[in-house]
Design a protein around this motif. Structure first.
Motif, PDB file in Angstrom:
ATOM      1  N   SER A  52      44.486  38.100  40.848  1.00 45.98           N
ATOM      2  CA  SER A  52      43.133  37.779  41.302  1.00 45.98           C
ATOM      3  C   SER A  52      42.699  36.418  40.781  1.00 45.98           C
ATOM      4  O   SER A  52      41.921  35.727  41.424  1.00 45.98           O
ATOM      5  CB  SER A  52      42.141  38.885  40.931  1.00 45.98           C
ATOM      6  OG  SER A  52      41.925  38.887  39.547  1.00 45.98           O
ATOM      7  N   ASP A  53      43.241  35.995  39.620  1.00 42.92           N
ATOM      8  CA  ASP A  53      42.967  34.626  39.156  1.00 42.92           C
ATOM      9  C   ASP A  53      43.544  33.602  40.121  1.00 42.92           C
ATOM     10  O   ASP A  53      42.937  32.562  40.379  1.00 42.92           O
ATOM     11  CB  ASP A  53      43.573  34.390  37.764  1.00 42.92           C
ATOM     12  CG  ASP A  53      42.743  35.047  36.664  1.00 42.92           C
ATOM     13  OD1 ASP A  53      41.625  35.500  36.972  1.00 42.92           O
ATOM     14  OD2 ASP A  53      43.223  35.109  35.518  1.00 42.92           O
ATOM     15  N   GLU A  56      41.267  33.408  43.015  1.00 41.35           N
ATOM     16  CA  GLU A  56      40.004  32.787  42.639  1.00 41.35           C
ATOM     17  C   GLU A  56      40.146  31.269  42.534  1.00 41.35           C
ATOM     18  O   GLU A  56      39.308  30.525  43.043  1.00 41.35           O
ATOM     19  CB  GLU A  56      39.550  33.363  41.299  1.00 41.35           C
ATOM     20  CG  GLU A  56      38.067  33.290  41.072  1.00 41.35           C
ATOM     21  CD  GLU A  56      37.680  34.041  39.804  1.00 41.35           C
ATOM     22  OE1 GLU A  56      37.232  33.375  38.862  1.00 41.35           O
ATOM     23  OE2 GLU A  56      37.855  35.275  39.764  1.00 41.35           O
TER      24      GLU A  56
END
Ligand SMILES: [Zn+2]
Length: 116
Positions: A52-53, A56
Protein backbone atom coordinates in the motif's frame (compact mmCIF):
# COMPACT_ATOMS: atom_id res chain seq x y z
CA UNK A 1 -0.24 48.87 -21.87
CA UNK A 2 1.04 45.49 -20.84
CA UNK A 3 4.79 44.95 -20.83
CA UNK A 4 4.79 41.60 -22.61
CA UNK A 5 8.56 41.23 -22.66
CA UNK A 6 8.77 41.47 -18.89
CA UNK A 7 6.17 38.74 -18.44
CA UNK A 8 7.63 36.61 -21.20
CA UNK A 9 10.88 36.39 -19.24
CA UNK A 10 9.01 35.37 -16.09
CA UNK A 11 6.96 32.80 -18.01
CA UNK A 12 10.06 31.33 -19.68
CA UNK A 13 11.67 30.93 -16.29
CA UNK A 14 8.61 29.26 -14.80
CA UNK A 15 8.24 26.97 -17.82
CA UNK A 16 11.84 25.76 -17.50
CA UNK A 17 11.35 25.17 -13.78
CA UNK A 18 8.10 23.23 -14.24
CA UNK A 19 9.61 21.09 -16.98
CA UNK A 20 12.54 20.30 -14.74
CA UNK A 21 10.29 19.34 -11.83
CA UNK A 22 8.14 17.19 -14.07
CA UNK A 23 11.07 15.35 -15.54
CA UNK A 24 12.44 14.75 -12.04
CA UNK A 25 9.14 13.02 -11.30
CA UNK A 26 9.70 10.98 -14.42
CA UNK A 27 6.19 11.95 -15.38
CA UNK A 28 6.27 13.99 -18.54
CA UNK A 29 7.07 13.48 -22.17
CA UNK A 30 8.26 16.32 -24.39
CA UNK A 31 4.76 17.62 -25.02
CA UNK A 32 4.23 17.99 -21.30
CA UNK A 33 1.58 15.32 -21.13
CA UNK A 34 1.46 13.55 -17.84
CA UNK A 35 2.30 9.91 -18.03
CA UNK A 36 0.44 8.35 -15.19
CA UNK A 37 2.49 5.81 -13.35
CA UNK A 38 0.99 2.41 -12.84
CA UNK A 39 2.35 -0.50 -10.90
CA UNK A 40 4.38 -2.82 -13.09
CA UNK A 41 3.73 -5.71 -10.77
CA UNK A 42 7.27 -6.40 -9.62
CA UNK A 43 7.02 -3.68 -6.93
CA UNK A 44 4.72 -5.91 -4.97
CA UNK A 45 5.61 -8.54 -2.46
CA UNK A 46 3.83 -10.49 0.25
CA UNK A 47 3.72 -7.55 2.69
CA UNK A 48 0.45 -5.66 2.34
CA UNK A 49 1.79 -2.59 4.16
CA UNK A 50 4.68 -2.32 1.74
CA UNK A 51 2.31 -2.76 -1.15
CA UNK A 52 0.00 0.00 0.00
CA UNK A 53 3.01 2.30 0.45
CA UNK A 54 3.97 1.62 -3.15
CA UNK A 55 0.48 2.59 -4.32
CA UNK A 56 0.44 5.66 -2.08
CA UNK A 57 3.78 6.92 -3.37
CA UNK A 58 2.62 6.45 -6.92
CA UNK A 59 -0.64 8.29 -6.29
CA UNK A 60 1.20 11.19 -4.66
CA UNK A 61 3.62 11.33 -7.53
CA UNK A 62 0.81 11.32 -10.06
CA UNK A 63 -1.11 14.04 -8.22
CA UNK A 64 2.00 16.23 -8.11
CA UNK A 65 2.63 15.59 -11.80
CA UNK A 66 -0.95 16.51 -12.70
CA UNK A 67 -0.72 19.75 -10.75
CA UNK A 68 2.58 20.66 -12.41
CA UNK A 69 1.20 19.76 -15.83
CA UNK A 70 -1.80 22.03 -15.25
CA UNK A 71 0.46 24.94 -14.39
CA UNK A 72 2.71 24.18 -17.33
CA UNK A 73 -0.28 24.22 -19.69
CA UNK A 74 -1.32 27.66 -18.38
CA UNK A 75 2.24 28.96 -18.84
CA UNK A 76 2.40 27.55 -22.38
CA UNK A 77 -0.95 29.16 -23.26
CA UNK A 78 0.23 32.52 -21.95
CA UNK A 79 3.46 32.30 -23.98
CA UNK A 80 1.44 31.40 -27.06
CA UNK A 81 -0.70 34.51 -26.57
CA UNK A 82 2.41 36.66 -26.27
CA UNK A 83 3.45 35.30 -29.65
CA UNK A 84 0.05 35.50 -31.31
CA UNK A 85 -1.55 38.44 -29.52
CA UNK A 86 -4.11 38.73 -26.77
CA UNK A 87 -1.78 38.25 -23.85
CA UNK A 88 -2.90 39.91 -20.63
CA UNK A 89 -6.55 40.09 -21.60
CA UNK A 90 -9.24 38.31 -19.63
CA UNK A 91 -10.57 35.20 -21.38
CA UNK A 92 -14.05 35.96 -20.05
CA UNK A 93 -14.58 39.70 -20.55
CA UNK A 94 -11.61 40.65 -22.73
CA UNK A 95 -10.49 43.48 -20.47
CA UNK A 96 -6.85 44.00 -19.59
CA UNK A 97 -5.84 41.88 -16.61
CA UNK A 98 -4.75 43.92 -13.59
CA UNK A 99 -1.01 44.56 -13.38
CA UNK A 100 -0.71 43.24 -9.81
CA UNK A 101 -2.52 40.05 -10.78
CA UNK A 102 -0.12 39.45 -13.68
CA UNK A 103 2.84 40.16 -11.45
CA UNK A 104 1.64 37.52 -9.01
CA UNK A 105 0.78 35.07 -11.79
CA UNK A 106 1.96 35.95 -15.30
CA UNK A 107 0.01 32.94 -16.64
CA UNK A 108 -3.31 34.22 -15.26
CA UNK A 109 -5.98 33.75 -17.95
CA UNK A 110 -8.63 36.03 -16.41
CA UNK A 111 -9.03 39.34 -14.59
CA UNK A 112 -9.68 39.45 -10.85
CA UNK A 113 -13.40 39.64 -11.35
CA UNK A 114 -13.41 36.40 -13.34
CA UNK A 115 -10.76 34.40 -11.54
CA UNK A 116 -11.56 30.90 -10.37
ZN1 LIG B 1 -12.77 39.46 -16.84
Amino acid sequence: MIDEQKYRAALDTEKALLEKELSSLGAANEDGDTIVQKPRGDEFGPDRNVNSDVIEDMNENNAAARELTGRLTAVRNALKKIGEGGYGHCEVCGKEIEEDRLRANPAAPTCKEHMG
